[in-house]
Write an enzyme that holds these catalytic residues in place. Structure first.
Site, PDB file in Angstrom:
ATOM      1  N   HIS A  55       8.159  40.839  29.444  1.00 47.74           N
ATOM      2  CA  HIS A  55       8.213  39.303  29.658  1.00 47.74           C
ATOM      3  C   HIS A  55       9.346  39.002  30.808  1.00 47.74           C
ATOM      4  CE1 HIS A  55       6.265  38.409  25.798  1.00 47.74           C
ATOM      5  NE2 HIS A  55       6.766  39.398  25.423  1.00 47.74           N
ATOM      6  N   ASN A 128       3.577  34.893  20.982  1.00 51.05           N
ATOM      7  CA  ASN A 128       2.673  35.245  22.099  1.00 51.05           C
ATOM      8  C   ASN A 128       1.500  34.136  21.955  1.00 51.05           C
ATOM      9  OD1 ASN A 128       3.907  37.323  23.416  1.00 51.05           O
ATOM     10  ND2 ASN A 128       2.862  38.699  22.108  1.00 51.05           N
ATOM     11  N   TYR A 338      15.846  43.217  20.157  1.00 50.54           N
ATOM     12  CA  TYR A 338      16.033  42.068  21.205  1.00 50.54           C
ATOM     13  C   TYR A 338      17.633  41.948  21.352  1.00 50.54           C
ATOM     14  CZ  TYR A 338      11.304  40.440  21.745  1.00 50.54           C
ATOM     15  OH  TYR A 338      10.124  40.418  21.957  1.00 50.54           O
TER      16      TYR A 338
END
Length: 489
Positions: A55, A128, A338
């Site tokens: 990303h 997404n 993350y």
């Protein structure tokens, strides 16, 4: 051939299973005791400096979320407490595999990440533009991304690497069918849907839990580029999607999405015929129809790209009271991965940056660290419990307990799993023209790939739908009699 070496950890310890995460029972959740998974994710997050590993390229904007329907029977989260209530949001769209300088119009899934600045902390919906993903076990994530990035020998993207991984991972077929269909190249970020993809949870004031999937349906309508249009734009304007979003908001053409949720009562997950926590599967709408929740609108562009879009940090673990995660194995790993990536990429104090900072008060005992840029909480105590009035935990916000069962083991996530029906259903939903474009896109992408890999992948297409497999084989000049395993399928 030379006998391959035994795979090990970084400490040289032999690895017995590199295919399946350590879980409590075959449906998860993933255990923190899986040091092998933790090592892989931590090392993977540190492979690039300072660009995001995935990303990397994106665009973002601010806006509002407005509640339009009552879902308080499912959740006590305050952002949903009344119809008409508004919450500020920041949204970042992105491509997945491309680097920071890549073209916007490549064939690639798109990230659809939404940060809701709620009064009880941030909710980050890290989704997404597809409702499924290529893999269901996080132990395979870095392997998957490596196969989509650059060949270590040539430094170039490699179709052979991509199709080799996909052909050896039948669970990828559903997402591959999405990717090479029309929706694989959105015409703009405004003209695509967003999905949580993962299963999350909601819980209400009674302590009842519901499993949910989030859907963001574009009000602008779905629009896509053909391969030829996308290739032309990649040369003419590599930043086409960035420009389109910015220009639309500047002229007052503010994009909107209607937000829906699919809801499954907690108990039903135990007997539902699909694993509801499998990221490669969708929940059929006939069983769990979409329920409207609200409207998301983007209406303000950022003032500084680096400060706001590049430093935006989303975490699926950011879930205010009334919302929770699920035993989805991929989600469980992302809860750790993350924030680990953000600490490495933009520093341990990333959550205090303006674009990430909650709009509600923050009370933690986090102190110091690289680039601490505020008052560092002065002389307040930096430990808990303490006798000096520092913040304390509060049992009122406790999530209902989750019942789990099963022995801790590395369960084969492919055993007994149907990886073909939903991919075939998606193919059969397409019009004749859409199927022809899908097959044409796949044939173009597989041309030049070693024949053994082509044959292996055609088996997967055929098992999803005989017409699907036969069409790809014909396009590649392969007779079905050459394809192994078809008679047994």
């Amino acid at each position: 051939m030379k006998k391959p070496a035994v795979m090990t950890t970084a400490a040289g310890v032999p690895i017995a299973d590199n295919q399946n995460s350590l879980t409590a029972g075959p449906r998860g959740p993933v255990l923190m005791a899986d040091y092998q998974l933790m090592e892989k994710m931590a090392h993977f997050n540190r492979e690039r400096v300072p660009e995001r590993v995935v990303h990397a390229k994106g665009a973002g904007a601010y806006g509002t979320f407005t509640v339009t329907k009552d879902i308080t029977r499912y959740t006590c989260a305050k952002l949903f407490e009344k119809i008409g209530k508004q919450t500020e949001v920041f949204v970042r769209f992105s491509t997945v595999a491309g680097e920071l300088g890549s073209a916007d119009t490549v064939r690639d899934p798109r990230g659809f990440a939404v940060k809701f600045y709620t009064e009880e902390g941030n909710w980050d919906m890290t989704g997404n533009n597809t409702p499924v993903f290529f893999i269901r076990d996080p132990l395979k994530f870095s392997d998957f991304i490596h196969s989509q990035k650059r060949d270590p020998a040539t430094g170039r993207r490699s179709a052979t690497m991509q199709w080799d991984f996909w052909s050896l991972s039948p669970e990828s077929l559903h997402q591959v069918t999405w990717l090479f269909g029309d929706r694989g190249i959105p015409a703009s970020y405004r003209h695509m849907n967003g999905y949580s993809s993962h299963t999350f949870s909601l819980w209400n004031a009674k302590g009842e839990r519901f499993w949910v999937k989030w859907h963001f349906k574009t009000q602008q309508g779905i629009r896509c580029f053909t391969e030829e249009e996308a290739t032309r734009l990649a040369g003419e304007n590599p930043d086409f999607h960035r420009q389109d979003l910015w220009d639309a908001i500047e002229r007052g053409d503010c994009p909107k999405w209607t937000v829906y949720v699919q809801v499954m009562p907690e108990k039903e997950a135990e007997t539902y015929y699909l694993n509801p926590f499998d990221l490669t599967k969708v929940w059929p709408h006939k069983d769990y129809p979409l329920q409207e929740v609200g409207v998301l609108e983007l209406n303000r562009n950022p003032q500084n790209y680096f400060a706001e879009v590049e430093q935006a940090a989303f975490e699926p673990a950011n879930l205010p009271p009334g919302m929770g995660a699920s035993p989805d194995k991929m989600l469980q790993a992302r809860l750790l991965s993350y924030p680990d990536a953000h600490r490495y990429r933009i520093g341990v104090n990333y959550a205090a940056l303006p674009v990430n900072k909650p709009r509600c008060p923050v009370h933690t005992y986090h102190r110091d660290g690289h680039m601490r840029f505020d008052g560092n909480d002065g002389g307040a105590p930096n430990y808990q419990p303490n006798s000096f009035g520092g913040p304390v935990d509060d049992a009122r916000y406790k999530e209902p307990p989750l019942k789990i069962s099963g022995d801790a083991d590395r369960y084969d996530h492919r055993a007994g799993n149907d990886d073909y029906t939903q991919a075939g259903n998606l193919y059969r939903l397409m019009s004749r023209e859409e199927r022809e474009r899908l097959i044409g896109n796949i044939v173009a992408a597989m041309t030049g790939v070693p024949r053994a890999i082509q044959l292996r992948q055609i088996v997967h297409f055929f098992r999803a739908d005989p017409e699907y497999g036969t069409g790809v084989a014909s396009g590649l000049g392969i007779r079905m009699a050459e394809v192994p395993g078809i008679k047994a399928a």
